[in-house]
Structure formats: structure tokens, C-alpha cells
Design an enzyme around this catalytic site. Structure first.
Site, PDB file in Angstrom:
ATOM      1  N   HIS A 119      -5.099   1.638  -3.009  1.00  0.00           N
ATOM      2  CA  HIS A 119      -5.768   0.634  -1.820  1.00  0.00           C
ATOM      3  C   HIS A 119      -7.326   0.586  -1.921  1.00  0.00           C
ATOM      4  O   HIS A 119      -7.856  -0.194  -1.113  1.00  0.00           O
ATOM      5  CB  HIS A 119      -5.351   1.666  -0.608  1.00  0.00           C
ATOM      6  CG  HIS A 119      -6.382   2.675  -0.468  1.00  0.00           C
ATOM      7  ND1 HIS A 119      -6.423   3.855  -1.097  1.00  0.00           N
ATOM      8  CD2 HIS A 119      -7.417   2.996   0.528  1.00  0.00           C
ATOM      9  CE1 HIS A 119      -7.567   4.733  -0.695  1.00  0.00           C
ATOM     10  NE2 HIS A 119      -8.015   4.121   0.151  1.00  0.00           N
TER      11      HIS A 119
HETATM   12  N1  UDP Z   1      -1.276   9.282   3.373  1.00  0.00           N
HETATM   13  C1  UDP Z   1      -0.144   9.218   4.374  1.00  0.00           C
HETATM   14  N2  UDP Z   1       0.700   8.176   4.220  1.00  0.00           N
HETATM   15  C2  UDP Z   1       0.570   7.350   3.107  1.00  0.00           C
HETATM   16  C3  UDP Z   1      -0.227   7.439   2.185  1.00  0.00           C
HETATM   17  C4  UDP Z   1      -1.185   8.372   2.345  1.00  0.00           C
HETATM   18  O1  UDP Z   1      -0.219  10.007   5.271  1.00  0.00           O
HETATM   19  O2  UDP Z   1       1.685   6.629   3.061  1.00  0.00           O
HETATM   20  C5  UDP Z   1      -2.359  10.176   3.700  1.00  0.00           C
HETATM   21  C6  UDP Z   1      -2.662  11.094   2.508  1.00  0.00           C
HETATM   22  O3  UDP Z   1      -1.901  12.247   2.603  1.00  0.00           O
HETATM   23  C7  UDP Z   1      -3.991  11.471   2.312  1.00  0.00           C
HETATM   24  C8  UDP Z   1      -4.670  10.194   3.278  1.00  0.00           C
HETATM   25  O4  UDP Z   1      -3.470   9.625   3.774  1.00  0.00           O
HETATM   26  O5  UDP Z   1      -4.179  12.476   3.194  1.00  0.00           O
HETATM   27  C9  UDP Z   1      -5.353   9.416   2.153  1.00  0.00           C
HETATM   28  O6  UDP Z   1      -5.758   8.331   2.635  1.00  0.00           O
HETATM   29  P1  UDP Z   1      -6.325   7.053   1.879  1.00  0.00           P
HETATM   30  O7  UDP Z   1      -5.630   7.090   0.637  1.00  0.00           O
HETATM   31  O8  UDP Z   1      -6.046   5.912   2.697  1.00  0.00           O
HETATM   32  O9  UDP Z   1      -7.893   7.194   1.671  1.00  0.00           O
HETATM   33  P2  UDP Z   1      -8.848   8.192   0.831  1.00  0.00           P
HETATM   34  O10 UDP Z   1      -8.354   9.617   0.685  1.00  0.00           O
HETATM   35  O11 UDP Z   1      -8.829   7.250  -0.471  1.00  0.00           O
HETATM   36  O12 UDP Z   1     -10.139   8.086   1.584  1.00  0.00           O
END
Ligand code: UDP
Length: 364
Positions: free
Chosen positions: A207
């Protein structure tokens, strides 16, 4: 009396990582309110997270999502500042590196309200990432910096931040996983619904703007995932972030049948999908950490990471976006017999939320 504290958040990972802090406030009957910028607003990325994690509904929701970046920054600073002026808290707390974090911290700082930043000190050393700018600026205007790891602490000291403001607390993601992993086993349904078997699939996620907003990179990642599925002979499950769905359509990139795309799932479902995966392939910061916590090998679809601990412990590898490198990295990581349980977890002991609240209460 402890002053009222405002939790400012706006996206899925912030709700997830803030939930242990909310619990710790509730356990001690601290007066707090949640100010949601609305940066994430789809049911799956927003309300579902509140429901899954039992976080109370925000007192304020600014509904500033879906606007171009420039407008988001302006509207958030204006609206967050107005609320902070009206419902003046004794401190605000933000978590992570999003536009909501930056604008929340800037608004409070300008009004002379102390700013606490959880997950301070993370650095990818890649200034082309918006998140890196957000981290650096937020850290340098914060009054309390809660760092998750020793590496993060070192980054802040190197940047000349006053050591007295920095506290090594661990990352609340460890708390969130520990607090929810058993609940997830009883409540989650997706793993069964998809007919998956333990260690019989790869869980993927993509993403980040630098990957999905660039046609060539997004195409290469999808190709790399497809080649991995075919060459290793394993299915790939990909919960699609809304941003990625939009870009796939815009760039006319078709999803091959070897990749099983699903809508984003709730946190409890995702935990079970992660725990049972043979491998996690991702550009997400949170998934790199969760893979480590759950002892699942990880391939990071980026050229750098602000979670170097995962690499040092041999739990993660950087694959970038070259399809051949992605397949090769998947092979290397799947052949590993990972056993992280013999080490102390560099991300913390599951008590970061309590520790952060203790420090805030003593200092305010
Ligand atoms: N997550 C979720 N459902 C999904 C995909 C991700 O609950 O379908 C959770 C995942 O467990 C993690 C968080 O979203 O804790 C990660 O978010 P994202 O990848 O959007 O952001 P980043 O961590 O890169 O800031």
C-alpha cells in the site's frame, strides 16, 4: 489532578497501536478524548478497527479523508487547532508517521500544548518518503518521545534530541498482539472462510505510496508475487488496501489468478491470517513487526526499512520490487527455520502502553 489528554489519530495502524494506551488510560480512570482526523474512513480501515479492539468512538471526527495531500494538511491543522483551543487538553499523544500525526503535533505545539509521540525515532533514512519527513518533524517538536527500540533511541540521540525527553518503552504493537491473539482465535472467521491451512499460503500486503503510485513498481510487485506463487507452488492471499485497488484499476494492471485478492479484513482476522502464514510479503511497517512477534518469516517489498531489528535477527529480508529478487527472497525466507522465541523481543515486552501512561502521569 492529572490533566485531560487528547489522543489524535487518523489511520488504521494508529488505531491498532493506540489501543493499549487507551486501555491503560481506562484502567487508571484518566480523563481523555479521541480526536479522529478521518484520514482513513472506509468501514474496514476505520470503524472495524474500533470494534475489533474495543476502542471507544472518537469524541470528534473531522472527516478529512480523500482530499489531496495539500488540502489535508491545511484542513487538519485548521480543524485540529480549533478543537484543541475549545477542548483544551493538558497534553496530546500521537503515534507513528502519518499526516494526522504531523498535523496533530504541529497544531498542539503552536498552541503550547505538550506533545507526546509514540514510535518516535524510527528512520528509513529515505527522505523521499513522506513518512520520513513526518517522523523527523514530529520528533523534533515533541516534548515526550516514546521510542520502541534501542535503534530508534540511537537515531534521536544522533540528531541531538535532549535525552531527558526520550523514553525507551517498547512498541505498543507487542501489547496489541498479546492482548488480542487469543481473542482472535475464537472470533476470527476469515481463515476458515477462505479454506486455508496452516503454513499453506503466503500473506501479502502492499500500500505504500512509493510502490503503488508508480505504475512500474506496482506492476513488478504483482509480477513478483505471481512468480512466487507459481514457482514455489503456494497460494498468495492479498487483502487489498483501498489505495492499491484504485491504482490497479487506474494503471490497468490485472490481478493474476494465482493471487487471491480479498477486501481489507479486521485486525482479529488479520492476526490469524498472519499467524498461520508460511511467509509474509509486505511493504507495511506494522506487518514487518507483527511477522516478527508471531515468528513468521518476512520479505519486505521495499528498498529500505525503518525496522532494522527485523533484519538483524534474520527474520526479514529486503527484496525491493524486482520480480526475480522477490521470488529468490521468498525462497530464502521460506527455507529458514525461524525461532525468535529464544531472544528477547527488541520491540518490547507487551507493557509499552502501561509504561507510556506511567511516564505521562508522572510528568504532567
Ligand atoms: N491490517 C488489518 N487488516 C488488513 C491489513 C492490515 O488489520 O487487511 C493491520 C495490520 O495488522 C497492521 C496494520 O493494519 O497492524 C498495518 O497497517 P498499514 O499496513 O496500513 O500501515 P503501516 O503499518 O505500513 O503504517
Amino acid at each position: 489532578m492529572t490533566p485531560k489528554i487528547a489522543i489524535i489519530l487518523g489511520t488504521r495502524p494508529e488505531i491498532i497501536k493506540m489501543s493499549p494506551i487507551v486501555k491503560a488510560f481506562q484502567n487508571r480512570a484518566i480523563d481523555f478524548f479521541i480526536l479522529h482526523t478521518g484520514q482513513h474512513y472506509s468501514y474496514e480501515l476505520d470503524k472495524k478497527m474500533f470494534e475489533d479492539l474495543g476502542v471507544p468512538a472518537p469524541k470528534y471526527n473531522l472527516h478529512i479523508g480523500g482530499e489531496p495531500y495539500r488540502k489535508q494538511v491545511g484542513f487538519m491543522i485548521r480543524d485540529v487547532s480549533n478543537i484543541l483551543k475549545k477542548d483544551r487538553p493538558g497534553a496530546i499523544i500521537v503515534q507513528g508517521d502519518t499526516t494526522s500525526v504531523l498535523t496533530g503535533a504541529l497544531s498542539a505545539n503552536k498552541l503550547g500544548i505538550p506533545v507526546a509521540h509514540h514510535e518516535a525515532g524510527l528512520r528509513s533514512h529515505d527522505l523521499s518518503m513522506l513518512e520520513e519527513e513526518n517522523r523527523i518533524i514530529t520528533d523534533h517538536i515533541s516534548d515526550y518521545l516514546f521510542v520502541p527500540t534501542k535503534d530508534a533511541l540511537k537515531n534521536l540521540i544522533e540528531e541531538g534530541i535532549d535525552e531527558e525527553k526520550v523514553f525507551l518503552t517498547g512498541n505498543t504493537i507487542v501489547d496489541t498482539v498479546i492482548q488480542n491473539v487469543k481473542i482472535a482465535e475464537t472470533k476470527a472467521t476469515k481463515f476458515k472462510e477462505l479454506g486455508l491451512i496452516p503454513k499453506g499460503y503466503i500473506l501479502a500486503s502492499v500500500h505504500r505510496a512509493e510502490n503503488v503510485d508508480v505504475k512500474e513498481r506496482l506492476f513488478c510487485i504483482i509480477e513478483g508475487l505471481e512468480m512466487t506463487a507459481k514457482k514455489i507452488g503456494i497460494s498468495v492471499v492479498l487483502p487489498l488496501h483501498p489505495r492499491t485497488s484504485i491504482r490497479l484499476k487506474e494503471f490497468n494492471i490485472a490481478i493474476p489468478s494465482s493471487i487471491h485478492c480479498i477486501d481489507p479484513v479486521g485486525f482479529l482476522d488479520l492476526l490469524v491470517l498472519e499467524k498461520n502464514a508460511a511467509l509474509i510479503m509486505t511493504d507495511s511497517g506494522g506487518l514487518q513487526e507483527e511477522a516478527f512477534i508471531l515468528n513468521v518469516p518476512c520479505v519486505t517489498l521495499r528498498d529500505n526499512t525503518e525496522r532494522p531489528e527485523t533484519i538483524k535477527y534474520g527474520a526479514n529480508i529486503l527484496a525491493g520490487t524486482n520480480p526475480e529478487t522477490i521470488v529468490q527472497s521468498a525462497r530464502v525466507m521460506m527455507e529458514k527455520n525461524l525461532n525468535l522465541t529464544t531472544h528477547d523481543n527488541p520491540f518490547g515486552d507487551g507493557r509499552a502502553g502501561e509504561r507510556i501512561v506511567d511516564i505521562l502521569l508522572k510528568s504532567l
